[in-house]
Design an enzyme around this catalytic site. Sequence first.
Site, PDB file in Angstrom:
ATOM      1  N   HIS A 228       0.812  -1.214   0.000  1.00 55.06           N
ATOM      2  CA  HIS A 228       0.000   0.000   0.000  1.00 55.06           C
ATOM      3  C   HIS A 228       0.852   1.273   0.000  1.00 55.06           C
ATOM      4  N   TYR A 232       1.454   5.052  -2.542  1.00 58.12           N
ATOM      5  CA  TYR A 232       1.665   6.448  -2.143  1.00 58.12           C
ATOM      6  C   TYR A 232       3.043   6.945  -2.533  1.00 58.12           C
ATOM      7  N   HIS A 379      -9.578   0.648 -11.307  1.00 62.75           N
ATOM      8  CA  HIS A 379      -9.205   1.629 -10.281  1.00 62.75           C
ATOM      9  C   HIS A 379      -7.749   2.063 -10.432  1.00 62.75           C
ATOM     10  N   PHE A 380      -6.847   1.093 -10.550  1.00 59.43           N
ATOM     11  CA  PHE A 380      -5.456   1.571 -10.537  1.00 59.43           C
ATOM     12  C   PHE A 380      -4.952   2.020 -11.904  1.00 59.43           C
ATOM     13  N   HIS A 381      -5.711   1.724 -12.983  1.00 61.46           N
ATOM     14  CA  HIS A 381      -5.319   2.375 -14.237  1.00 61.46           C
ATOM     15  C   HIS A 381      -5.752   3.841 -14.236  1.00 61.46           C
ATOM     16  N   ARG A 444     -10.034 -10.326 -12.629  1.00 65.08           N
ATOM     17  CA  ARG A 444      -8.769  -9.797 -13.142  1.00 65.08           C
ATOM     18  C   ARG A 444      -7.799 -10.962 -13.295  1.00 65.08           C
ATOM     19  N   ARG A 445      -6.646 -10.697 -13.902  1.00 62.47           N
ATOM     20  CA  ARG A 445      -5.573 -11.678 -14.017  1.00 62.47           C
ATOM     21  C   ARG A 445      -6.027 -12.985 -14.651  1.00 62.47           C
TER      22      ARG A 445
HETATM   23 FE1  HAS Z   1      -5.995   2.006  -4.395  1.00 56.89          FE
HETATM   24  C1  HAS Z   1      -6.161  -1.428  -4.803  1.00 56.89           C
HETATM   25  C2  HAS Z   1      -8.135   1.806  -1.722  1.00 56.89           C
HETATM   26  C3  HAS Z   1      -5.655   5.409  -3.822  1.00 56.89           C
HETATM   27  C4  HAS Z   1      -3.292   2.086  -6.529  1.00 56.89           C
HETATM   28  N1  HAS Z   1      -4.940   0.615  -5.479  1.00 56.89           N
HETATM   29  C5  HAS Z   1      -5.181  -0.744  -5.529  1.00 56.89           C
HETATM   30  C6  HAS Z   1      -4.229  -1.386  -6.402  1.00 56.89           C
HETATM   31  C7  HAS Z   1      -3.391  -0.383  -6.868  1.00 56.89           C
HETATM   32  C8  HAS Z   1      -3.866   0.857  -6.283  1.00 56.89           C
HETATM   33  C9  HAS Z   1      -2.201  -0.553  -7.788  1.00 56.89           C
HETATM   34  O1  HAS Z   1      -9.220  -0.393   0.125  1.00 56.89           O
HETATM   35  C10 HAS Z   1      -4.209  -2.865  -6.768  1.00 56.89           C
HETATM   36  C11 HAS Z   1      -3.181  -3.689  -6.048  1.00 56.89           C
HETATM   37  C12 HAS Z   1      -3.257  -5.103  -6.561  1.00 56.89           C
HETATM   38  O2  HAS Z   1      -2.633  -5.400  -7.603  1.00 56.89           O
HETATM   39  O3  HAS Z   1      -3.986  -5.908  -5.950  1.00 56.89           O
HETATM   40  N2  HAS Z   1      -6.800   3.356  -3.054  1.00 56.89           N
HETATM   41  C13 HAS Z   1      -7.659   3.070  -2.048  1.00 56.89           C
HETATM   42  C14 HAS Z   1      -8.026   4.295  -1.339  1.00 56.89           C
HETATM   43  C15 HAS Z   1      -7.335   5.318  -1.952  1.00 56.89           C
HETATM   44  C16 HAS Z   1      -6.544   4.714  -3.009  1.00 56.89           C
HETATM   45  C17 HAS Z   1      -8.964   4.423  -0.173  1.00 56.89           C
HETATM   46  N3  HAS Z   1      -4.740   3.466  -5.062  1.00 56.89           N
HETATM   47  C18 HAS Z   1      -4.752   4.794  -4.688  1.00 56.89           C
HETATM   48  C19 HAS Z   1      -3.689   5.499  -5.351  1.00 56.89           C
HETATM   49  C20 HAS Z   1      -3.015   4.554  -6.118  1.00 56.89           C
HETATM   50  C21 HAS Z   1      -3.695   3.285  -5.924  1.00 56.89           C
HETATM   51  C22 HAS Z   1      -3.401   6.963  -5.170  1.00 56.89           C
HETATM   52  C23 HAS Z   1      -1.830   4.697  -7.009  1.00 56.89           C
HETATM   53  C24 HAS Z   1      -1.224   5.804  -7.309  1.00 56.89           C
HETATM   54  N4  HAS Z   1      -6.988   0.509  -3.493  1.00 56.89           N
HETATM   55  C25 HAS Z   1      -7.774   0.611  -2.368  1.00 56.89           C
HETATM   56  C26 HAS Z   1      -8.216  -0.730  -1.927  1.00 56.89           C
HETATM   57  C27 HAS Z   1      -7.639  -1.656  -2.804  1.00 56.89           C
HETATM   58  C28 HAS Z   1      -6.883  -0.858  -3.760  1.00 56.89           C
HETATM   59  C29 HAS Z   1      -9.074  -1.077  -0.796  1.00 56.89           C
HETATM   60  C30 HAS Z   1      -7.779  -3.186  -2.763  1.00 56.89           C
HETATM   61  C31 HAS Z   1      -8.816  -3.656  -3.685  1.00 56.89           C
HETATM   62  C32 HAS Z   1      -8.874  -5.152  -3.703  1.00 56.89           C
HETATM   63  O4  HAS Z   1      -9.855  -5.701  -3.178  1.00 56.89           O
HETATM   64  O5  HAS Z   1      -7.956  -5.797  -4.223  1.00 56.89           O
HETATM   65  C33 HAS Z   1      -7.370   6.778  -1.520  1.00 56.89           C
HETATM   66  O6  HAS Z   1      -6.066   7.205  -1.190  1.00 56.89           O
HETATM   67  C34 HAS Z   1      -7.965   7.714  -2.530  1.00 56.89           C
HETATM   68  C35 HAS Z   1      -8.101   9.147  -1.995  1.00 56.89           C
HETATM   69  C36 HAS Z   1      -8.328  10.166  -3.088  1.00 56.89           C
HETATM   70  C37 HAS Z   1      -9.380  10.989  -3.214  1.00 56.89           C
HETATM   71  C38 HAS Z   1      -9.451  11.949  -4.389  1.00 56.89           C
HETATM   72  C39 HAS Z   1      -8.990  13.394  -4.034  1.00 56.89           C
HETATM   73  C40 HAS Z   1      -8.952  14.228  -5.294  1.00 56.89           C
HETATM   74  C41 HAS Z   1      -7.928  15.037  -5.687  1.00 56.89           C
HETATM   75  C42 HAS Z   1      -8.038  15.721  -7.040  1.00 56.89           C
HETATM   76  C43 HAS Z   1      -8.360  17.190  -6.957  1.00 56.89           C
HETATM   77  C44 HAS Z   1      -8.640  17.760  -8.333  1.00 56.89           C
HETATM   78  C45 HAS Z   1      -8.642  19.070  -8.660  1.00 56.89           C
HETATM   79  C46 HAS Z   1      -8.979  19.473 -10.047  1.00 56.89           C
HETATM   80  C47 HAS Z   1      -8.326  20.154  -7.698  1.00 56.89           C
HETATM   81  C48 HAS Z   1     -10.515  10.996  -2.242  1.00 56.89           C
HETATM   82  C49 HAS Z   1      -6.698  15.282  -4.884  1.00 56.89           C
HETATM   83  C50 HAS Z   1     -10.455  19.784 -10.152  1.00 56.89           C
HETATM   84  C51 HAS Z   1     -10.726  20.980 -10.998  1.00 56.89           C
HETATM   85  C52 HAS Z   1     -11.883  21.201 -11.637  1.00 56.89           C
HETATM   86  C53 HAS Z   1     -12.086  22.419 -12.463  1.00 56.89           C
HETATM   87  C54 HAS Z   1     -13.036  20.226 -11.529  1.00 56.89           C
HETATM   88  C1  HEM Z   2      -2.736  -4.743 -15.594  1.00 56.98           C
HETATM   89  C2  HEM Z   2      -3.443  -2.853 -20.008  1.00 56.98           C
HETATM   90  C3  HEM Z   2      -0.650   0.978 -18.869  1.00 56.98           C
HETATM   91  C4  HEM Z   2      -0.045  -0.858 -14.415  1.00 56.98           C
HETATM   92  C5  HEM Z   2      -3.233  -4.507 -16.861  1.00 56.98           C
HETATM   93  C6  HEM Z   2      -4.244  -5.296 -17.508  1.00 56.98           C
HETATM   94  C7  HEM Z   2      -4.449  -4.780 -18.737  1.00 56.98           C
HETATM   95  C8  HEM Z   2      -3.566  -3.650 -18.889  1.00 56.98           C
HETATM   96  C9  HEM Z   2      -5.395  -5.272 -19.809  1.00 56.98           C
HETATM   97  C10 HEM Z   2      -5.018  -6.400 -16.796  1.00 56.98           C
HETATM   98  C11 HEM Z   2      -4.754  -7.761 -17.152  1.00 56.98           C
HETATM   99  C12 HEM Z   2      -5.459  -8.769 -16.284  1.00 56.98           C
HETATM  100  O1  HEM Z   2      -5.837  -8.520 -15.132  1.00 56.98           O
HETATM  101  O2  HEM Z   2      -5.629  -9.887 -16.798  1.00 56.98           O
HETATM  102  C13 HEM Z   2      -2.678  -1.692 -20.104  1.00 56.98           C
HETATM  103  C14 HEM Z   2      -2.473  -0.932 -21.310  1.00 56.98           C
HETATM  104  C15 HEM Z   2      -1.694   0.141 -20.983  1.00 56.98           C
HETATM  105  C16 HEM Z   2      -1.407   0.054 -19.569  1.00 56.98           C
HETATM  106  C17 HEM Z   2      -3.034  -1.300 -22.677  1.00 56.98           C
HETATM  107  C18 HEM Z   2      -1.158   1.240 -21.881  1.00 56.98           C
HETATM  108  C19 HEM Z   2      -0.674   1.003 -23.047  1.00 56.98           C
HETATM  109  C20 HEM Z   2      -0.279   0.835 -17.543  1.00 56.98           C
HETATM  110  C21 HEM Z   2       0.499   1.792 -16.804  1.00 56.98           C
HETATM  111  C22 HEM Z   2       0.658   1.273 -15.546  1.00 56.98           C
HETATM  112  C23 HEM Z   2      -0.012  -0.009 -15.513  1.00 56.98           C
HETATM  113  C24 HEM Z   2       1.030   3.121 -17.351  1.00 56.98           C
HETATM  114  C25 HEM Z   2       1.372   1.842 -14.343  1.00 56.98           C
HETATM  115  C26 HEM Z   2       2.138   2.898 -14.321  1.00 56.98           C
HETATM  116  C27 HEM Z   2      -0.652  -2.101 -14.390  1.00 56.98           C
HETATM  117  C28 HEM Z   2      -0.600  -3.005 -13.259  1.00 56.98           C
HETATM  118  C29 HEM Z   2      -1.358  -4.124 -13.607  1.00 56.98           C
HETATM  119  C30 HEM Z   2      -1.889  -3.882 -14.934  1.00 56.98           C
HETATM  120  C31 HEM Z   2       0.141  -2.766 -11.931  1.00 56.98           C
HETATM  121  C32 HEM Z   2      -1.665  -5.333 -12.715  1.00 56.98           C
HETATM  122  C33 HEM Z   2      -0.861  -6.519 -13.066  1.00 56.98           C
HETATM  123  C34 HEM Z   2      -1.292  -7.708 -12.231  1.00 56.98           C
HETATM  124  O3  HEM Z   2      -2.511  -7.899 -12.025  1.00 56.98           O
HETATM  125  O4  HEM Z   2      -0.407  -8.429 -11.782  1.00 56.98           O
HETATM  126  N1  HEM Z   2      -2.839  -3.493 -17.711  1.00 56.98           N
HETATM  127  N2  HEM Z   2      -2.031  -1.065 -19.071  1.00 56.98           N
HETATM  128  N3  HEM Z   2      -0.575  -0.233 -16.730  1.00 56.98           N
HETATM  129  N4  HEM Z   2      -1.426  -2.652 -15.383  1.00 56.98           N
HETATM  130 FE1  HEM Z   2      -1.740  -1.846 -17.204  1.00 56.98          FE
HETATM  131 CU    CU Z   3      -3.917   0.189  -0.802  1.00 54.65          CU
END
Ligand code: HAS
Ligand code: HEM
Ligand code: CU
Length: 550
Positions: A228, A232, A379-381, A444-445
């Site tokens: 996790h 961040y 979510h994470f894309h 997934r996967r």
């Molecule tokens: Fe996540 C799974 C919960 C944030 C990445 N997350 C993942 C995985 C990845 C990932 C890679 O609780 C999959 C891992 C795997 O392979 O199994 N995530 C959260 C929560 C947040 C969160 C509560 N995640 C992120 C961020 C990531 C990321 C950031 C990467 C950079 N996530 C989870 C949970 C899972 C999870 C469960 C497990 C799911 C499962 O069952 O497997 C929070 O930190 C999010 C807080 C953010 C906000 C948004 C604030 C908005 C902002 C933008 C302001 C915009 C402006 C512009 C000012 C509440 C700061 C607006 C202007 C206008 C004019 C409109």
């Molecule tokens: C998984 C496509 C860019 C991070 C996947 C999967 C697809 C995909 C289809 C899911 C496969 C599955 O669950 O069976 C793409 C395409 C991209 C792209 C077409 C752009 C050309 C990115 C980028 C990041 C990223 C820029 C991160 C910086 C990941 C990760 C997984 C994933 C962490 C999970 C792998 C796993 O489950 O083990 N992507 N993706 N991808 N992608 Fe991407």
């Molecule tokens: Cu997390």
Amino acid sequence: MKMGDRTLTHTFDLKDGRLVVAHILVAFIALLIGGVAGLLQTMVKSGTIQLPYGIGYYELLTAHGVLMAIVFTTYFIIGFLYSGISYTLGGKLLPIVHRMGWAGFGFMTAGTALGVAMVLTGKASVLYTFYAPLKASPYFYIGLAMLVVGSWISGWGIFYQYKYWKRTHPDKLSPLFAFMSVVTFLMWQIATIGVAAEVLIQLIPWSFGWVETINVMLSRTLFWYFGHPLVYFWLMPAYMCWYVIIPKIIGGKIYSDALARLSFILLLLFSIPVGFHHQLMEPGISSFWKYLQVVLTFMVVVPSLMTAFSLFATFELQGRALGAKGLFGWVKMLPWKDVRFFAPFMGMLIFIPAGAGGLINASNQMNAVVHNTLWVTGHFHLTVATSVALTFFGITYWLIPAVTGRVLTARMNKLGIIQTIIWCVGMFFMSGAMHLVGLFGAPRRTAFTTYEGNADAATWMPYYVFMAIGGTVLFLGVLLMVYNFFALLRAPKGETEYPIGVAMESAEATPAYLDRWRIWITVSILLILFAYSIPLMDMIVNPAPGSKGF
Ligand code: HAS
Ligand code: HEM
Ligand code: CU
């Protein structure tokens, strides 16, 4: 010139620039290869192609996850942070820090080469999360360990330069960029201890065959203790761009230096003791500890909401200063045609639905619906592959010219805008389809399968096709971005400003306690001990039967 004498309008030290470019270069090579894998994945899943030469789907998916989520991100982050450290802490890296930067780079690159070689030769199809019982060649884990150690050396370099600056500027507030870099690497330092323990104590002995079985629960828990905060670690440098760089680019000011520092301290405190939100559906952890970590997960949302608030404030105040009228007139005043703003801004905008999805994931009951479905992939894309990636792309357009003594031409700016739009369109289709089909239960996967003609699974197919369409558009985006990077390296010579914003209030407005590292590190460790000690002990003292590898 004595270090520390330069003001914040000097040009970038070109020798440090080479270190920065080396990191960004590896990042974009990883993006290119990872992009090919991503494209192929969407093709395989939709049944469009079959993989040739006996390449396995998991080989591909591991390559994609490792290259994108670990290599692309880490290299970009270190390159970016070193550039800001060099620029804001005295105008160039201390000689020893410069050497540490290269040493870290060398270690990481040797480790990456070894690890990626294992993946591409099919000896490590264990996915980027690599916990047991999936088992890889020991050399994959050794490569990972080297990558982590290399990142430590680079982090220590940042600490060293910061300490030196503080010593030579005893009564001064440290530059915000540098402060944030230190927090980011402190967090990384504490978080990577978990994965280092998993790799050294569990995975390496087991994969060499020195021990027969492995404690799977412990391995997953140690991984997510790290996994996790890993997300961040990707996000915080993007926030650094949003807080420090973007105000300068739009000609405005940082809304509040103190608020920015406080939000980073909160990220340090709350981003680590929350790994269980990835393990909500696992047996072996009692519901009390899951509940506690979910509460802490909702705490770590607070600094993101603070970030959203202060960005809105910066944008609105700047728009009004330029004469905007009405409730939303300031939106029109933002520099939409400047890619240095536009790309990160699209990242911010998309972070709103991305973060909302995270809140859904973190809610126990809803996690039961979405866990292990393509919803999570969606979510994470949005989070890492769009909010973070687009911000990194946006940084590239000024960073490469600034550190190589070149300029961003109008043509490159335009290509950057086009690239950003391509990325958003591609991700709209790919991530949108992932979210929807995930809600219908598509896992997934998985590679292509019809589940023996199952009627429900048949309804998923159209979404897979949309994923493939989005994936193809995104791949074009990858190609254009890589082209842009190389074109920037050969842009016309000239001077480009390194855009560091200044705060609205004076330095005295930032309370000194934010700089009391010992307190924050102690609180962080206490929270971790609180959230993890008992469940971890339980896993070690009462383990489930050990598992062989797969
Ligand atoms: Fe996540 C799974 C919960 C944030 C990445 N997350 C993942 C995985 C990845 C990932 C890679 O609780 C999959 C891992 C795997 O392979 O199994 N995530 C959260 C929560 C947040 C969160 C509560 N995640 C992120 C961020 C990531 C990321 C950031 C990467 C950079 N996530 C989870 C949970 C899972 C999870 C469960 C497990 C799911 C499962 O069952 O497997 C929070 O930190 C999010 C807080 C953010 C906000 C948004 C604030 C908005 C902002 C933008 C302001 C915009 C402006 C512009 C000012 C509440 C700061 C607006 C202007 C206008 C004019 C409109
Ligand atoms: C998984 C496509 C860019 C991070 C996947 C999967 C697809 C995909 C289809 C899911 C496969 C599955 O669950 O069976 C793409 C395409 C991209 C792209 C077409 C752009 C050309 C990115 C980028 C990041 C990223 C820029 C991160 C910086 C990941 C990760 C997984 C994933 C962490 C999970 C792998 C796993 O489950 O083990 N992507 N993706 N991808 N992608 Fe991407
Ligand atoms: Cu997390």
